[in-house]
Design an enzyme around this catalytic site. Structure first.
Site, PDB file in Angstrom:
ATOM      1  CG  HIS A   1     -35.660   8.939   7.327  1.00 56.24           C
ATOM      2  ND1 HIS A   1     -35.240  10.030   6.608  1.00 56.24           N
ATOM      3  CD2 HIS A   1     -36.986   9.138   7.557  1.00 56.24           C
ATOM      4  CE1 HIS A   1     -36.258  10.844   6.418  1.00 56.24           C
ATOM      5  NE2 HIS A   1     -37.321  10.332   6.984  1.00 56.24           N
TER       6      HIS A   1
ATOM      7  CB  CYS B   1     -55.432   4.376  14.699  1.00 49.82           C
ATOM      8  SG  CYS B   1     -55.396   6.101  15.236  1.00 49.82           S
TER       9      CYS B   1
END
Length: 857
Positions: free
Chosen positions: A481, A791
């Site tokens: 994170h 992608c």
């Protein structure tokens, strides 16, 4: 009812614990119950209703065990019969959701009295079965057992036992004999010793004559007693010892210890690795490959956030907390902990709002995840248990969190490493509140490059970007994170850096390279001037790219490439529109499913999808169906532990195995398409590896599209595994388009976890083997007139872009901030040059060689 008979047998009638149909235990889809390993009894196939159902007592008894997740209860009668009532199969994985106990251990209940209220709909949807088992666990003493059949009402007689009063065994450890105790075994079972592993342990213990106990801290359990083992309240990673006395005690200890290490019949996967604590560890060595270099002034790590930074080292000193181990009284300590957790939730809500106010909606979800950690019953229950043993709230909380961190840190998984940092973050937050300590504030000099063991997400979010130009951590990974926050804030970062970084003195001049994942010391003035010049050029180029953001991406010789955006929510979609995005190449629909207790409804999904489609003003939108499993589990979708989750039930396999979830999402997407007839909405399936998977998923789309009368849609697949690339010409007959997920395609091609803290540096999407698979995909698709996009991460890699164009890629779906730069790069090159560059790259042998020959913009 108990009757004495002339044959000295005692008869007892047991009532049905729930409404439903009585079925034999042999029909239950769990061998532990079906093969009478737990004991003899019956099962009741429970009906599914919208109303809460109640588990009731089958007779008068004492509550001797209530499982921490409230899905099972053990009753002990006056005559010693132990009766296990177990709702559903694998319901331990629900972690208590849907179950509300009406009793507590030690209560005495009468026949028909309420025990546990449960939501049958939740159990039916998320557990393996809705059978409710009633089993006499010490049924070896029972001479006969007869039961009713067919439909039964809760509280009505359904089973009669006949047994001898004197037959019940009373196992006691013989203190006259030598007592042997095993070494510590770390429990590898994800849910601890619940019914299944406990029953297997009982079966193993019954093979020996020795008296055997299982030790957990200061608690003991009779290894032949299911109720005793369940009563331990054990958890993953607990330190277990086996104690035995008798003629075969030594052999019993060896066999049972090994059985526990092996998971007692459960597939514990990588959790078993935490059991190997008694071996002498080998010393770390310098690897032959990977994060190595010949420059003694360069410390290698993993690229966590791109960018170059020049600055001075500032070593982050970790917080220390001082508190007493022993508490005052249980009630006070528990109340203090409860208050601290609630205040911590409020702080996280404030922090989330602050992050959102700065336009970082995706990063705000990190603090929602932290709030969920504070709601985790595993953490709160374990902490409460320590408090009841007389420990203080701070001691109990820290010990619980650190115990979880130790277990997770031993798993070879970058996502789990990120969870460790999150756990430490919430641990410190609650400790500060309990100890009335202020949050740490850093007084930092200009041009600071922070160096730390790890940075918590909370601290990362509060960094003063006017002073902090980059950071390096010796732990964590590119998927933590903190790394995600760094990228969103535009701060260059390196993770898993050489430990020598923490030995650098404050004020040391360093250059942090977030592209290569390095930290360089002893930098000359000439090198610094060169880097500053590069930074100035990059800033000027970025302004020019932004000014030309709305120009199409057409090569100098007239070949157009579609440049679209990877997004995670509506805010990303709107941002992409301001930066020249030509549509959405990947909407990660997982954001609707994560960090919640139930799956999103069709209506909720529809509203979100149609808003995003509408925001693109007619431009195409690709919505990827739910891609979870592997490294992205869902709390409300329990799945059995897998030896290798990346090769198990993930991606489209979730939708195929749970068609109701796939069908609901497909309907929501198609309704969004119907709501926006001027747009082309593309449904994309993740992790397709076989043609059968595509056909099964596509059939759902066609069926629902016909029902809804929708035609403005297309169906495509992600190319993430080599089998799909190799057979692209076959898939192209049935798929409308392809999108290459280069991150997964690279890790599956090279067989290296892309988030692995030690090996991640070897995972490069422009490795020649990956480029060859991309070329095969393009040729196979174009053969049938289908287009190919990328992608994955290499679509935003400026060194990879000309290679992809040259290999035949038609569309690049990139991160939102890079849209102007990638469009500008396409305009700077010719298709013929890109093709020559790509063909040369295919002849090379290593990713390093490709990078050395591919120009840097």
């Amino acid at each position: 009812m108990i009757n004495n008979t002339a044959t000295s047998l005692v008869e007892m009638d047991l009532a049905a614990p729930v409404h439903g149909h009585i079925v034999p235990l042999s029909s239950v889809p769990d061998p532990i119950f079906a093969e009478n390993i737990v004991g003899a009894g019956i099962a009741v196939e429970t009906a599914i209703t919208d109303q809460p159902q109640m588990l009731v007592a089958p007779c008068s008894a004492k509550v001797s065990m209530l499982h921490p997740h409230s899905h099972a209860v053990m009753l002990t009668t006056e005559t010693g019969q132990e009766i296990l009532l177990h709702i559903g199969i694998d319901t331990v994985l629900l972690k208590g959701e849907g179950f509300t106990p009406q009793i507590k251990v030690g209560d005495t209940v009468g026949a028909g009295e309420n025990l546990i209220e449960f939501n049958a709909a939740i159990v039916a949807q998320r557990a393996a079965s809705l059978h409710t088992m009633m089993v006499v666990t010490n049924s070896c003493s029972t001479s006969t057992m007869t039961n009713e059949t067919g439909r039964v009402t809760a509280g009505a007689p359904c089973l009669r036992l006949a047994y001898s009063r004197t037959a019940l065994p009373k196992v006691k450890l013989d203190r006259q004999q030598e007592v042997l105790t095993s070494e510590v075994v770390l429990l590898p079972n994800p849910a601890g010793l619940h019914a299944r592993p406990s029953a297997n342990l009982v079966a193993e213990a019954n093979k020996f004559n020795a008296e055997i106990q299982v030790l957990l801290g200061d608690r003991k359990a009779n290894a032949r007693s299911l109720v005793s083992l369940l009563g331990l309240g054990s958890r993953l990673g607990d330190e277990i010892r086996v104690q035995a006395s008798g003629p075969d005690a030594e052999e019993a200890i060896i066999q049972l210890s090994q059985a526990i290490r092996n998971g007692l019949g459960e597939a514990c996967g990588k959790a078993q690795s935490c059991a190997a604590t008694n071996a002498t560890p080998l010393q770390e060595e310098q690897p032959l490959l990977g994060q190595t270099n010949d420059d003694p002034n360069t410390l290698s790590g993993v690229a966590a956030s791109p960018g170059l930074a020049i600055g001075q080292v500032f070593q982050l000193v970790e917080e220390t907390f001082e508190f007493a181990e022993q508490g005052t009284d249980v009630t006070t300590e528990q109340q203090q902990l409860s208050d601290a957790i609630e205040k911590a939730k409020q702080q996280l809500q404030t922090l989330k709002a602050d992050v959102i106010s700065h336009g970082s909606n995706e990063q705000a979800a990190i603090f929602d995840a932290h709030r969920e950690l504070l709601n985790d019953p595993e953490l709160t229950n374990c902490t409460a248990e320590k408090i009841t043993q007389g420990k203080s709230a701070p001691f109990s909380w820290q010990r619980t969190i650190h115990g979880q961190c130790e277990i997770l840190s031993q798993l070879d998984n970058a996502v789990m490493a990120g969870r460790v940092a999150d756990l430490e973050d919430v641990c410190k937050r609650v400790l500060r509140i309990l100890l009335a300590m202020p949050e740490p504030s850093l007084t930092l000099p200009e041009n600071t490059i922070l160096v730390a063991r790890d940075l918590t997400p909370s601290m990362t979010a509060k960094l003063d970007t006017n002073k902090v130009v980059g950071f390096a951590t010796t732990e964590g990974g590119s998927s933590s994170h903190s790394a995600i926050l760094a990228r969103s804030m535009g701060i260059p970062a390196v993770a898993a850096t050489d430990d020598k970084a923490q030995q650098l003195e404050n004020g040391t001049n360093v250059v942090l390279d977030g592209f290569k994942g390095t930290l360089k010391t002893n930098v000359s003035d000439e090198e610094i001037l060169k880097i500053r010049h590069q930074q100035e050029q990059a800033a000027t180029q970025a302004k020019q790219d932004l000014a030309a953001k709305d120009k199409p991406a057409i090569t100098s010789d007239g070949h157009q490439i579609e440049i679209v955006a990877n997004i995670g929510n509506l805010g990303d979609s709107e941002k992409a529109m301001t930066l020249g995005g030509e549509g959405v190449g990947l909407l990660r629909s997982e954001f609707l499913f994560l960090d919640r207790q139930t799956a999103p409804s069709e209506e909720e999904q529809f509203e979100t999808y149609q808003q995003i489609v509408k925001s693109q003003n007619g431009q195409p939108v690709i919505i990827r169906t739910l891609d979870v499993g592997g490294d992205k589990p869902l709390d409300y979708m329990p799945m059995p532990a897998e030896e290798n989750p990346f090769l198990g039930e993930r991606g489209i396999r979730i939708g195929i195995n749970r068609p109701s979830i796939l069908r609901t999402q497909v309907r929501a997407i198609l309704r969004a398409a119907k709501e926006n007839p001027e747009s082309t909405v593309r449904i994309m399936f993740p992790m397709i590896s076989t043609i059968e998977e595509l056909r099964a998923a596509k059939a759902v789309v066609i069926e629902e599209a016909n029902k809804l009368d929708v035609s403005n849609y297309e169906v495509g697949i992600m190319v993430e595994v080599p089998s799909t690339a190799v057979m692209a010409d076959i898939f192209a007959r049935e798929a409308d388009f392809f999108s290459i997920g280069s991150n997964d395609l690279t890790q599956y091609t090279l067989a290296i976890d892309r988030g692995h803290p030690k090996l991640a540096a070897q995972v490069d999407g422009i490795h020649p083997s990956v480029l060859r698979l991309i070329e095969m995909t393009c040729k196979g698709a174009h053969k049938h007139g289908k287009w190919v996009g990328v992608c994955g991460g290499i679509a935003s890699d400026t060194q990879a872009v000309p290679l992809l164009i040259g290999l035949g890629v038609d569309e690049l779906s990139v991160s939102v901030p890079t849209l102007p730069a990638i469009k500008a790069q396409v305009r700077e090159r010719s298709l013929s040059d890109c093709q020559s560059l790509a063909q040369h790259a295919l002849t090379l042998e290593t990713a390093a060689e490709v990078r050395n020959t591919s120009p840097v913009r």
